[in-house]
Design a protein around this motif. Structure first.
Motif, mmCIF file in Angstrom:
data_model
loop_
_atom_site.group_PDB
_atom_site.id
_atom_site.type_symbol
_atom_site.label_atom_id
_atom_site.label_comp_id
_atom_site.label_asym_id
_atom_site.label_seq_id
_atom_site.Cartn_x
_atom_site.Cartn_y
_atom_site.Cartn_z
ATOM 1 N N HIS A 13 -5.255 -17.329 -0.922
ATOM 2 C CA HIS A 13 -5.642 -16.924 0.434
ATOM 3 C C HIS A 13 -5.974 -18.217 1.184
ATOM 4 N N GLU A 59 -1.467 -13.949 -4.402
ATOM 5 C CA GLU A 59 -1.928 -13.242 -3.183
ATOM 6 C C GLU A 59 -1.853 -14.123 -1.944
ATOM 7 N N LYS A 80 -7.250 -0.488 -8.438
ATOM 8 C CA LYS A 80 -8.660 -0.870 -8.515
ATOM 9 C C LYS A 80 -9.504 0.312 -9.026
ATOM 10 N N HIS A 139 -3.392 -4.855 -10.779
ATOM 11 C CA HIS A 139 -4.520 -5.557 -10.171
ATOM 12 C C HIS A 139 -5.582 -4.523 -9.847
ATOM 13 N N GLU A 176 -2.046 -3.004 -3.512
ATOM 14 C CA GLU A 176 -3.167 -3.676 -2.831
ATOM 15 C C GLU A 176 -4.498 -3.017 -3.182
ATOM 16 N N ARG A 217 0.874 -1.183 0.000
ATOM 17 C CA ARG A 217 0.000 0.000 0.000
ATOM 18 C C ARG A 217 0.900 1.218 0.000
ATOM 19 N N ASP A 268 -10.062 -6.147 7.764
ATOM 20 C CA ASP A 268 -11.255 -6.407 6.967
ATOM 21 C C ASP A 268 -12.202 -7.315 7.753
ATOM 22 N N TRP A 295 0.280 -11.613 0.025
ATOM 23 C CA TRP A 295 -0.621 -10.453 0.104
ATOM 24 C C TRP A 295 -0.251 -9.667 1.370
ATOM 25 N N ASN A 343 -10.764 -10.549 -12.394
ATOM 26 C CA ASN A 343 -10.495 -11.005 -11.031
ATOM 27 C C ASN A 343 -11.759 -11.631 -10.439
ATOM 28 N N GLU A 344 -11.627 -12.875 -9.985
ATOM 29 C CA GLU A 344 -12.710 -13.548 -9.244
ATOM 30 C C GLU A 344 -14.019 -13.631 -10.021
ATOM 31 N N GLN A 397 -4.845 -16.977 -6.380
ATOM 32 C CA GLN A 397 -4.636 -16.007 -5.288
ATOM 33 C C GLN A 397 -3.915 -16.628 -4.100
ATOM 34 N N TRP A 448 -4.804 -7.096 5.682
ATOM 35 C CA TRP A 448 -6.277 -7.034 5.557
ATOM 36 C C TRP A 448 -6.913 -8.094 6.461
ATOM 37 N N TRP A 462 -13.364 -6.249 -11.741
ATOM 38 C CA TRP A 462 -13.671 -6.955 -10.500
ATOM 39 C C TRP A 462 -15.061 -6.522 -10.061
HETATM 40 C C1 XIL Z 1 -8.382 -6.676 -0.453
HETATM 41 C C2 XIL Z 1 -7.494 -5.682 0.243
HETATM 42 O O1 XIL Z 1 -6.393 -6.332 0.795
HETATM 43 C C3 XIL Z 1 -8.277 -4.998 1.321
HETATM 44 O O2 XIL Z 1 -7.502 -4.003 1.940
HETATM 45 C C4 XIL Z 1 -9.550 -4.399 0.743
HETATM 46 O O3 XIL Z 1 -10.326 -3.921 1.787
HETATM 47 C C5 XIL Z 1 -10.341 -5.448 0.006
HETATM 48 O O4 XIL Z 1 -9.522 -6.049 -0.962
HETATM 49 N N1 XIL Z 1 -8.765 -10.801 -3.356
HETATM 50 C C6 XIL Z 1 -8.302 -9.760 -4.142
HETATM 51 C C7 XIL Z 1 -7.767 -8.563 -3.496
HETATM 52 O O5 XIL Z 1 -8.245 -9.905 -5.362
HETATM 53 O O6 XIL Z 1 -7.952 -7.410 -4.272
HETATM 54 C C8 XIL Z 1 -8.348 -8.351 -2.135
HETATM 55 O O7 XIL Z 1 -7.700 -7.264 -1.521
HETATM 56 C C9 XIL Z 1 -8.206 -9.603 -1.299
HETATM 57 C C10 XIL Z 1 -8.956 -10.738 -1.950
#
Ligand code: XIL
Length: 348
Positions: free
Chosen positions: A229, A259, A55, A88, A51, A27, A313, A301, A137-138, A227, A309, A92
């Motif tokens: 996660h 990510e 967008k 990125h 991050e 960031r 988040d 990430w 994305n997604e 990604q 996040w 989205w």
């Molecule tokens: C997340 C950021 O990390 C947060 O700060 C924001 O509030 C929401 O987005 N998948 C993605 C990322 O592709 O863009 C997301 O990033 C996390 C999940």
């Protein structure tokens, strides 16, 4: 252990020595305000991904008004530290500025124009500095099971883009991007496709079907971003995941981990050391399988638990109030077992 980069070579150099790339999400405001973090990122990462600065809500806060300041701050940092940047995300269903969803309902021709203007303007701005963008994305829909609140049967998730443009919108975005910047690497980025669960398996199948359809129609596409996660309460097994990556590579696509971070199980190990060891073991198995499946680029990430996040988040933060241990460095910027595991994977 002291604060700051781990002793010995940085992850970026270890990875490069094996022709691999390591990087992280950043960031811009943290890079500017936190010198310890920026030193760490400069030393450890070869590749940065903004991050939030790439967008829609940042880049086009009002219709037709583009704002590249925050993204340029990331690009400046990267240039000063001889780092590359990936983009990125060009399309989205989240981080949409307030004006966008209503505008997309003005009709298909208008929606198409909005998409095209955004992609062409952004790629025009970043042509010299960003050579890889997450174009979509997604977009894959959530099958029943897991955390998915609204499973659907179609391969594409319900979204303002799908409503406005129909299922051809993915192909349209990719074609616009290729035309705007013919040598840009076009990446299709997705989450929830790694674990050994029925719903991840179904999502892998959906993704493969969508990507195969695109390629059958000669739609430009170069890479699939996983990604990563990670959720430790989901079982992981290398075999189905490696098979999935191999199938993508068999279609001529590159695969990259875009990510990675780690969410721990509900019941935590009693000590921080034990938690960190478990995180490193779980993520290590994922990273090794990714490498075995042909991934050569690995991004986390966020480098540290401090600004994650996974803290801020509400959708992903722990409900028991425990802070995340899901990044390579802790909240005091001390390296943890995950950092050591990354170094080991990049050295083998
Ligand atoms: C997340 C950021 O990390 C947060 O700060 C924001 O509030 C929401 O987005 N998948 C993605 C990322 O592709 O863009 C997301 O990033 C996390 C999940």
């Amino acid at each position: 252990m002291a604060q700051g980069p781990a002793a010995g070579p940085g992850l970026r150099d270890l990875a490069l020595a094996r022709s691999l790339t390591f990087g992280t999400a950043v960031r811009s405001e943290k890079l500017e305000s936190d010198p310890l973090l920026s030193t760490l990122v400069a030393r450890e990462a070869e590749l940065l991904v903004p991050e939030w600065e790439g967008k829609w809500d940042v880049l086009q806060p009002e219709r037709g008004r583009f704002e590249f300041g925050p993204l340029r701050a990331v690009l400046r940092f990267a240039q000063a530290n001889r780092q590359r940047v990936r983009g990125h995300a060009l399309l989205w269903h989240e981080a949409m500025p307030a004006w966008l969803a209503p505008a997309l309902q003005e009709g298909q021709a208008q929606a198409q124009q909005i998409l095209e203007t955004h992609i062409v303007t952004v790629l025009g701005e970043t042509r010299a500095s960003i050579r890889d963008w997450d174009v979509v994305n997604e977009v894959i829909s959530a099958p029943p099971g897991g955390d998915n609140p609204s499973p659907t049967t179609g391969d594409l998730r319900p979204s303002p883009w799908l409503s406005a443009l129909g299922p051809g919108y993915v192909e349209r975005a990719l074609r616009i991007a290729r035309q705007a910047d013919p040598t840009l690497r076009l990446t299709f980025n997705e989450f929830g496709v790694y674990s050994d669960t029925p719903w991840a398996q179904m999502k892998r199948e959906r993704l493969l079907r969508v990507v195969r359809g695109l390629l059958d129609r000669n739609c430009p596409l170069d890479a699939v971003g996983i990604q990563g996660h990670l959720q430790m309460r989901e079982p992981f097994r290398a075999e189905p995941f490696v098979e999935f990556l191999t199938a993508l590579r068999g279609m001529g696509l590159a695969v990259l981990i875009t990510e990675m971070d780690v969410r721990e199980p509900d019941v935590l190990a009693p000590t921080l050391e034990a938690r960190d060891a478990a995180v490193a073991e779980y993520a290590g198995a994922f990273l090794q399988a990714s490498r075995d499946g042909g991934a050569r680029t690995f991004l986390v990430w966020g480098m540290t638990d401090r600004d994650s996040w996974l803290l801020s988040d509400p959708g992903v933060a722990r409900r028991d109030g425990q802070a995340t241990r899901g990044h390579p460095y802790d909240s005091e910027l001390r390296p943890k077992a995950l950092r050591a595991r990354l170094a080991q994977i990049f050295s083998s």
